[in-house]
Design a protein around this motif. Structure first.
Motif, mmCIF file in Angstrom:
data_model
loop_
_atom_site.group_PDB
_atom_site.id
_atom_site.type_symbol
_atom_site.label_atom_id
_atom_site.label_comp_id
_atom_site.label_asym_id
_atom_site.label_seq_id
_atom_site.Cartn_x
_atom_site.Cartn_y
_atom_site.Cartn_z
ATOM 1 N N UNK A 172 0.844 -1.200 0.000
ATOM 2 C CA UNK A 172 0.000 0.000 0.000
ATOM 3 C C UNK A 172 0.881 1.254 0.000
ATOM 4 N N UNK A 173 0.264 2.367 -0.307
ATOM 5 C CA UNK A 173 0.972 3.634 -0.352
ATOM 6 C C UNK A 173 1.283 4.110 1.059
ATOM 7 N N UNK A 174 2.495 4.588 1.254
ATOM 8 C CA UNK A 174 2.896 5.179 2.519
ATOM 9 C C UNK A 174 3.608 6.494 2.262
ATOM 10 N N UNK A 175 3.269 7.500 3.061
ATOM 11 C CA UNK A 175 3.928 8.793 3.034
ATOM 12 C C UNK A 175 4.449 9.064 4.438
ATOM 13 N N UNK A 176 5.734 9.360 4.556
ATOM 14 C CA UNK A 176 6.351 9.561 5.860
ATOM 15 C C UNK A 176 7.025 10.919 5.897
ATOM 16 N N UNK A 177 6.515 11.808 6.753
ATOM 17 C CA UNK A 177 7.070 13.146 6.902
ATOM 18 C C UNK A 177 8.123 13.178 8.004
ATOM 19 N N UNK B 146 11.274 20.372 5.661
ATOM 20 C CA UNK B 146 10.494 19.165 5.841
ATOM 21 C C UNK B 146 10.742 18.214 4.677
ATOM 22 N N UNK B 147 10.661 16.931 4.948
ATOM 23 C CA UNK B 147 10.791 15.936 3.901
ATOM 24 C C UNK B 147 9.627 14.960 3.970
ATOM 25 N N UNK B 148 9.313 14.374 2.834
ATOM 26 C CA UNK B 148 8.251 13.382 2.743
ATOM 27 C C UNK B 148 8.711 12.290 1.795
ATOM 28 N N UNK B 149 8.888 11.090 2.314
ATOM 29 C CA UNK B 149 9.299 9.949 1.515
ATOM 30 C C UNK B 149 8.065 9.136 1.156
ATOM 31 N N UNK B 150 7.862 8.944 -0.136
ATOM 32 C CA UNK B 150 6.698 8.218 -0.629
ATOM 33 C C UNK B 150 7.092 6.833 -1.113
ATOM 34 N N UNK B 151 6.234 5.861 -0.864
ATOM 35 C CA UNK B 151 6.431 4.505 -1.356
ATOM 36 C C UNK B 151 5.093 3.950 -1.820
ATOM 37 N N UNK B 152 5.148 2.996 -2.752
ATOM 38 C CA UNK B 152 3.940 2.372 -3.255
ATOM 39 C C UNK B 152 3.238 3.140 -4.351
ATOM 40 N N UNK B 153 3.863 4.176 -4.882
ATOM 41 C CA UNK B 153 3.282 4.972 -5.955
ATOM 42 C C UNK B 153 3.825 4.537 -7.308
ATOM 43 N N UNK B 154 3.010 4.674 -8.354
ATOM 44 C CA UNK B 154 3.412 4.330 -9.709
ATOM 45 C C UNK B 154 4.157 5.497 -10.342
ATOM 46 N N UNK B 155 5.440 5.331 -10.488
ATOM 47 C CA UNK B 155 6.381 6.350 -10.969
ATOM 48 C C UNK B 155 5.822 7.774 -10.924
#
Length: 124
Positions: free
Chosen positions: A1-6, A20-29
């Motif tokens: 699943x999609x996760x966004x971590x600030x 601030x930073x936000x690392x995204x995972x589970x996204x389609x390019x």
């Protein structure tokens, strides 16, 4: 699943800077673009900054113009919010959000996924 971590929030004095930073995972390019919102106690969550999904255009809330800069590092799947000249009224929980639609970059309901938020507190 999609996760966004600030990350990157904290307690600073007026006039200071934070990134601030936000690392995204589970996204389609490049199917999703990311933006930033913030919410102070007792207030609605409001738009701060975002990228257009299909262009390099950027959008900012009026009070953030000239002080905040949104940027990205595609290799790290990360979006940043550089905040300079911080003011007490910037105090809020800042949320990263991902958007699949090309429309509604300033609209909260247009975003599909949200992070947990990071607290920014600016003292006077």
């Amino acid at each position: 699943q999609v996760q966004l971590v600030e990350a990157g929030g904290g307690l600073v004095q007026a006039g200071d800077s934070l990134r601030l930073s936000c690392v995204a995972s589970g996204l389609t390019f490049n199917s999703y673009a990311m933006g930033w919102f913030r919410q102070a106690p007792g207030k609605e969550r409001e738009f701060v900054a975002a990228f257009s999904r299909t262009t390099d255009f950027t959008y900012y809330e009026e009070s953030a113009k000239g002080r905040f800069t949104i940027s990205r590092d595609n290799a790290k799947n990360t979006v940043y919010l550089q905040m300079n000249s911080l003011k007490p009224e910037d105090t809020a929980v800042y949320y990263c959000a991902a958007r699949g639609s090309a429309l509604g970059v300033r609209v909260r309901s247009a975003y599909d996924y949200w992070g947990q938020g990071t607290q920014v507190t600016v003292s006077s």
